[in-house]
Design a protein around this motif. Structure first.
Motif, mmCIF file in Angstrom:
data_model
loop_
_atom_site.group_PDB
_atom_site.id
_atom_site.type_symbol
_atom_site.label_atom_id
_atom_site.label_comp_id
_atom_site.label_asym_id
_atom_site.label_seq_id
_atom_site.Cartn_x
_atom_site.Cartn_y
_atom_site.Cartn_z
ATOM 1 N N ASP A 1 0.824 -1.216 0.000
ATOM 2 C CA ASP A 1 0.000 0.000 0.000
ATOM 3 C C ASP A 1 0.858 1.267 0.000
ATOM 4 O OD1 ASP A 1 -2.320 -1.466 -0.013
ATOM 5 O OD2 ASP A 1 -2.609 -1.401 2.165
ATOM 6 N N LEU A 2 2.021 1.194 0.622
ATOM 7 C CA LEU A 2 2.903 2.367 0.657
ATOM 8 C C LEU A 2 3.466 2.687 -0.722
ATOM 9 C CD1 LEU A 2 4.859 1.757 3.994
ATOM 10 C CD2 LEU A 2 3.233 3.585 3.525
ATOM 11 N N GLY A 3 3.781 1.655 -1.481
ATOM 12 C CA GLY A 3 4.232 1.864 -2.854
ATOM 13 C C GLY A 3 5.590 2.533 -2.995
ATOM 14 N N TYR A 4 6.532 2.219 -2.113
ATOM 15 C CA TYR A 4 7.874 2.812 -2.219
ATOM 16 C C TYR A 4 8.609 2.297 -3.458
ATOM 17 C CZ TYR A 4 8.102 5.206 2.305
ATOM 18 O OH TYR A 4 7.914 6.076 3.348
ATOM 19 N N ASN A 5 8.448 1.003 -3.791
ATOM 20 C CA ASN A 5 9.104 0.395 -4.963
ATOM 21 C C ASN A 5 10.614 0.613 -4.950
ATOM 22 O OD1 ASN A 5 6.631 -0.518 -6.091
ATOM 23 N ND2 ASN A 5 6.243 1.535 -6.913
ATOM 24 N N CYS A 6 11.235 0.340 -3.799
ATOM 25 C CA CYS A 6 12.678 0.549 -3.669
ATOM 26 C C CYS A 6 13.483 -0.356 -4.595
ATOM 27 C CB CYS A 6 13.110 0.301 -2.222
ATOM 28 S SG CYS A 6 12.342 1.417 -1.018
ATOM 29 N N SER A 7 12.935 -1.508 -4.945
ATOM 30 C CA SER A 7 13.660 -2.446 -5.806
ATOM 31 C C SER A 7 13.915 -1.889 -7.200
ATOM 32 C CB SER A 7 12.873 -3.758 -5.912
ATOM 33 O OG SER A 7 11.586 -3.539 -6.462
ATOM 34 N N LEU A 8 13.176 -0.870 -7.588
ATOM 35 C CA LEU A 8 13.346 -0.286 -8.923
ATOM 36 C C LEU A 8 14.474 0.740 -8.978
ATOM 37 C CD1 LEU A 8 9.580 0.281 -9.840
ATOM 38 C CD2 LEU A 8 11.037 -1.690 -10.383
ATOM 39 N N ILE A 9 15.054 1.083 -7.830
ATOM 40 C CA ILE A 9 16.125 2.088 -7.793
ATOM 41 C C ILE A 9 17.457 1.421 -8.116
ATOM 42 C CG2 ILE A 9 17.321 3.765 -6.336
ATOM 43 C CD1 ILE A 9 14.765 4.056 -4.721
ATOM 44 N N PRO A 10 18.152 1.852 -9.154
ATOM 45 C CA PRO A 10 19.402 1.186 -9.556
ATOM 46 C C PRO A 10 20.587 1.492 -8.637
ATOM 47 C CG PRO A 10 18.928 3.050 -10.985
ATOM 48 C CD PRO A 10 17.734 2.893 -10.109
ATOM 49 N N ASP A 11 20.649 2.709 -8.113
ATOM 50 C CA ASP A 11 21.785 3.085 -7.271
ATOM 51 C C ASP A 11 21.677 2.399 -5.910
ATOM 52 O OD1 ASP A 11 24.122 5.059 -6.761
ATOM 53 O OD2 ASP A 11 22.765 5.395 -5.065
ATOM 54 N N SER A 12 22.730 1.702 -5.492
ATOM 55 C CA SER A 12 22.694 0.911 -4.262
ATOM 56 C C SER A 12 22.535 1.777 -3.014
ATOM 57 C CB SER A 12 23.965 0.062 -4.143
ATOM 58 O OG SER A 12 25.128 0.890 -4.126
ATOM 59 N N THR A 13 23.176 2.936 -2.988
ATOM 60 C CA THR A 13 23.070 3.809 -1.820
ATOM 61 C C THR A 13 21.667 4.376 -1.683
ATOM 62 O OG1 THR A 13 25.411 4.441 -2.016
ATOM 63 C CG2 THR A 13 23.992 5.872 -0.698
ATOM 64 N N ALA A 14 21.135 4.879 -2.789
ATOM 65 C CA ALA A 14 19.765 5.416 -2.775
ATOM 66 C C ALA A 14 18.760 4.313 -2.465
ATOM 67 C CB ALA A 14 19.449 6.062 -4.119
ATOM 68 N N LYS A 15 19.012 3.118 -2.958
ATOM 69 C CA LYS A 15 18.116 1.993 -2.683
ATOM 70 C C LYS A 15 18.112 1.655 -1.198
ATOM 71 C CE LYS A 15 17.249 -2.808 -4.018
ATOM 72 N NZ LYS A 15 17.713 -3.951 -4.869
ATOM 73 N N ALA A 16 19.288 1.670 -0.562
ATOM 74 C CA ALA A 16 19.396 1.373 0.874
ATOM 75 C C ALA A 16 18.658 2.419 1.704
ATOM 76 C CB ALA A 16 20.857 1.299 1.297
ATOM 77 N N ILE A 17 18.769 3.690 1.291
ATOM 78 C CA ILE A 17 18.068 4.769 2.004
ATOM 79 C C ILE A 17 16.561 4.584 1.866
ATOM 80 C CG2 ILE A 17 17.646 7.256 2.053
ATOM 81 C CD1 ILE A 17 20.541 7.660 1.154
ATOM 82 N N GLU B 1 14.936 1.762 1.317
ATOM 83 C CA GLU B 1 14.513 0.580 2.069
ATOM 84 C C GLU B 1 14.438 0.858 3.560
ATOM 85 O OE1 GLU B 1 17.387 -2.263 0.797
ATOM 86 O OE2 GLU B 1 16.160 -2.988 -0.879
ATOM 87 N N ALA B 2 15.360 1.678 4.075
ATOM 88 C CA ALA B 2 15.331 2.036 5.496
ATOM 89 C C ALA B 2 14.099 2.870 5.817
ATOM 90 C CB ALA B 2 16.607 2.799 5.874
ATOM 91 N N ALA B 3 13.794 3.838 4.943
ATOM 92 C CA ALA B 3 12.601 4.671 5.138
ATOM 93 C C ALA B 3 11.338 3.834 5.030
ATOM 94 C CB ALA B 3 12.593 5.803 4.116
ATOM 95 N N GLU B 4 11.320 2.904 4.073
ATOM 96 C CA GLU B 4 10.164 2.026 3.891
ATOM 97 C C GLU B 4 9.946 1.152 5.115
ATOM 98 O OE1 GLU B 4 8.761 -0.727 0.238
ATOM 99 O OE2 GLU B 4 10.592 -1.408 1.258
ATOM 100 N N SER B 5 11.017 0.578 5.642
ATOM 101 C CA SER B 5 10.916 -0.281 6.819
ATOM 102 C C SER B 5 10.392 0.475 8.030
ATOM 103 C CB SER B 5 12.288 -0.887 7.132
ATOM 104 O OG SER B 5 12.242 -1.685 8.298
ATOM 105 N N GLU B 6 10.873 1.707 8.204
ATOM 106 C CA GLU B 6 10.405 2.531 9.318
ATOM 107 C C GLU B 6 8.916 2.868 9.164
ATOM 108 O OE1 GLU B 6 11.413 6.815 11.534
ATOM 109 O OE2 GLU B 6 12.615 6.124 9.835
ATOM 110 N N ALA B 7 8.501 3.199 7.963
ATOM 111 C CA ALA B 7 7.092 3.524 7.720
ATOM 112 C C ALA B 7 6.196 2.307 7.955
ATOM 113 C CB ALA B 7 6.915 4.041 6.289
#
Length: 217
Positions: free
Chosen positions: A85-101, A103-109
């Motif tokens: 439902d949140l729809g962050y779609n972090c897996s679509l981000i190619p940059d590893s650093t931006a993806k990690a950020i 995923e951390a925000a998604e997990s907290e939410a």
């Protein structure tokens, strides 16, 4: 439909600016669900203030506050469903650093929504009421505990009309307030005291004849 009920018992010498006595307030506020994903719960608030005169015109104030959420029906507690439902779609981000950020925000939410749906939210800490050194709603959980003490030093006692840019009233007193507060929140009631925060400061209170107390902390 939201329903709020409140009972107050006041054994003080003055409702506006008490110098001695006890004030007790209990409040029940319902928080019905907007959808099946939301929890259905109500919050019980308990607030006790004791006023002890110091000298002829000064006052020491003790405050105990407790807030507890009671869930009658949980909301969506499936983490995968919440994540979708949140729809962050972090897996679509190619940059590893931006993806990690991301995923951390998604997990907290996800954690925050899960806790809200399972336990509900009691009254928060932070802002002008409790733990004033922190911003509004800084700490939120299903259970809240707060202790505070404040010394009010009356600088003047008077009856003086005043008219400022946005205030037109009658000043009945000016007070210097010094306070220290401690509070904590947790989703489990037994964990509330495990991570308490403190807040200390000073303030100026202007008591007026209209029943409004202007304050800067």
């Amino acid at each position: 439909k939201e329903i709020e009920l409140e009972l107050m018992v006041d054994w003080t010498d003055d409702f506006l600016d008490p110098r001695q006595g006890i004030n007790f307030k209990v409040n029940r506020a319902s928080s019905p669900r907007d959808s099946n994903d939301d929890p259905d719960y109500h919050v019980m608030n308990y607030n006790i203030k004791a006023y002890i005169p110091i000298g002829s015109i000064n006052t020491l104030v003790f405050n105990y506050f407790q807030s507890n959420a009671h869930v009658t029906s949980e909301g969506d507690t499936d983490r995968s469903s919440i994540k979708d439902d949140l729809g962050y779609n972090c897996s679509l981000i190619p940059d590893s650093t931006a993806k990690a950020i991301c995923e951390a925000a998604e997990s907290e939410a996800v954690d925050q929504i899960y806790a809200h749906n399972k336990y509900g939210d009691a009254q928060s800490l932070g802002g002008r009421r409790q733990l004033r050194s922190y911003p509004d709603d800084r700490f939120v959980g299903a259970n809240t505990l707060f202790y505070g003490v404040e010394f009010r030093w009356n600088l003047t006692e008077e009856y003086t009309p005043f008219n400022l840019i946005f205030i037109d009233d009658v000043r009945t007193g000016v007070q210097l307030a010094m306070f220290h507060e401690t509070g904590g929140v947790a989703d489990l009631k037994g964990d509330v005291t495990k991570d308490m925060r403190s807040s200390s400061g000073v303030g100026i209170r202007i008591v007026t004849g209209s029943g409004i107390v202007y304050r800067i902390d």
